[in-house]
Design an enzyme around this catalytic site. Structure first.
Site, PDB file in Angstrom:
ATOM      1  N   ASN A   4      53.357   5.910   1.642  1.00 56.80           N
ATOM      2  CA  ASN A   4      54.175   6.990   1.122  1.00 56.80           C
ATOM      3  C   ASN A   4      53.570   7.458  -0.200  1.00 56.80           C
ATOM      4  O   ASN A   4      53.433   6.672  -1.141  1.00 56.80           O
ATOM      5  CB  ASN A   4      55.607   6.496   0.912  1.00 56.80           C
ATOM      6  CG  ASN A   4      56.567   7.615   0.586  1.00 56.80           C
ATOM      7  OD1 ASN A   4      56.688   8.573   1.341  1.00 56.80           O
ATOM      8  ND2 ASN A   4      57.240   7.501  -0.539  1.00 56.80           N
ATOM      9  N   THR A  56      53.119   3.277   7.218  1.00 61.30           N
ATOM     10  CA  THR A  56      52.615   4.447   6.505  1.00 61.30           C
ATOM     11  C   THR A  56      52.550   4.187   5.001  1.00 61.30           C
ATOM     12  O   THR A  56      53.305   3.381   4.470  1.00 61.30           O
ATOM     13  CB  THR A  56      53.504   5.686   6.747  1.00 61.30           C
ATOM     14  OG1 THR A  56      54.841   5.405   6.294  1.00 61.30           O
ATOM     15  CG2 THR A  56      53.518   6.064   8.208  1.00 61.30           C
ATOM     16  N   GLU A  76      53.526  11.129   4.133  1.00 61.41           N
ATOM     17  CA  GLU A  76      53.343   9.788   4.682  1.00 61.41           C
ATOM     18  C   GLU A  76      52.069   9.742   5.511  1.00 61.41           C
ATOM     19  O   GLU A  76      51.891  10.545   6.429  1.00 61.41           O
ATOM     20  CB  GLU A  76      54.543   9.397   5.543  1.00 61.41           C
ATOM     21  CG  GLU A  76      55.829   9.229   4.731  1.00 61.41           C
ATOM     22  CD  GLU A  76      56.985   8.739   5.576  1.00 61.41           C
ATOM     23  OE1 GLU A  76      57.617   7.742   5.192  1.00 61.41           O
ATOM     24  OE2 GLU A  76      57.239   9.354   6.630  1.00 61.41           O
TER      25      GLU A  76
END
Length: 315
Positions: free
Chosen positions: A213, A211, A261
């Site tokens: 962030n 992911t 995320e």
């Protein structure tokens, strides 16, 4: 489009540079929703007909932020986003008036005579609920009375959908309660946030779903915690993705500040430090705690598949 920063009172050199016949839409315009668009589009329409400038006057920071009262809970459209949208609407000039404690004490009369008359406003266009001046004492009818000797005033009625008045407060409420579809209809576009990719816990890559962030660039209105199908603008192209907004209860307890995320589908480039614009297309589910990491992984896989189906239908 030209962006002009102003403060009260206007300086002689500002008057000399910017005073010219113009149609001016005035308002806070946080959200630039369908109701706001009706005001601004009407100003652009009149300006085109008259052959003069179409301009917008807005105020920054948000008055509720400065006065520390009311229901201010972040921006729907921070200033940078607002400027970009206005440019696409055919506006020639945007005046960003500094809202501070001193400006909050300016009377309606002073605002009209010292700012609007000074800028040679030909026509002012405002919404039906426009308020201005100290303690919000000015309203559209007062604006018309105060400016009758030098400018016209056009008042735009409420924008109503399904018997409800489109409003910024309504959009905030819908975002915070998970009614993303309602918020997006009233906005006339998908709600979006902009942020920079920063280092996170790097847990996503260990479970097969890396992911990005995001650290948000501005204090946006925080949508309901949960999982969203999103479109991410990166390097002038859109990438499908799934985003979690929340506190990751499977791994944390006691967290209150949400993280953002984004898992980008079919994408494996390194984008640390890059700016992403994330459009929230659909709300998939609320955030919840899972009994095991395997259970979480299975759900993330289902979320990604659902997001892919939703986003494919848009193409």
């Amino acid at each position: 489009m030209k962006t002009v920063s102003l403060s009260y009172p206007l300086l002689p050199e500002q008057l000399e540079q910017y005073a010219k016949a113009q149609v001016l839409a005035i308002g806070q315009f946080d959200g630039l929703h369908l109701g706001h668009a009706a005001v601004i589009n009407r100003a652009v329409e009149i300006a085109h007909k008259e052959g003069i400038l179409a301009s917008v006057m807005t105020f920054h920071p948000h008055p509720k932020e400065v006065m520390k009262k009311g229901d201010y809970e972040g921006y729907l459209t921070p200033l940078h986003d607002k400027v970009e949208i206005l440019e696409q609407m055919g506006v020639h000039v945007i005046y960003i008036v500094e809202f501070n404690d001193e400006f909050s004490r300016v009377s309606p009369q002073e605002f009209v005579l010292n700012m609007l008359k000074g800028l040679q406003v030909h026509t002012a266009v405002v919404g039906f609920d426009f308020r201005f001046g100290h303690r919000g004492e000015g309203n559209p009818e007062m604006l018309r009375d105060l400016g009758q000797s030098f400018m016209q005033v056009e008042i735009i009625p409420p924008f109503v959908l399904d018997s409800e008045k489109v409003s910024s407060s309504g959009i905030r409420k819908w975002l915070q309660t998970g009614n993303l579809s309602g918020a997006n209809v009233w906005l006339g576009r998908c709600y979006s946030i902009t942020g920079t990719v920063v280092d996170g816990e790097k847990r996503g890559r260990t479970i097969g779903f890396p992911t990005a962030n995001l650290k948000l660039n501005d204090p946006y209105v925080v949508p309901a915690k949960g999982v969203y199908a999103v479109r991410v603008k990166y390097n002038d192209r859109f990438i499908s993705g799934v985003m979690n907004i929340g506190v990751k209860p499977t791994f944390h307890t006691g967290e209150v500040i949400p993280s953002y995320e984004v898992h980008l589908l079919d994408f494996n480039e390194s984008i640390y430090g890059q700016e992403l614009v994330v459009e929230l297309v659909a709300y998939i589910r609320e955030e919840r705690k899972f009994n095991s990491v395997d259970e979480l992984i299975a759900q993330i896989r289902r979320d990604a598949e659902e997001a892919a189906v939703i986003l494919k239908a848009l193409k």
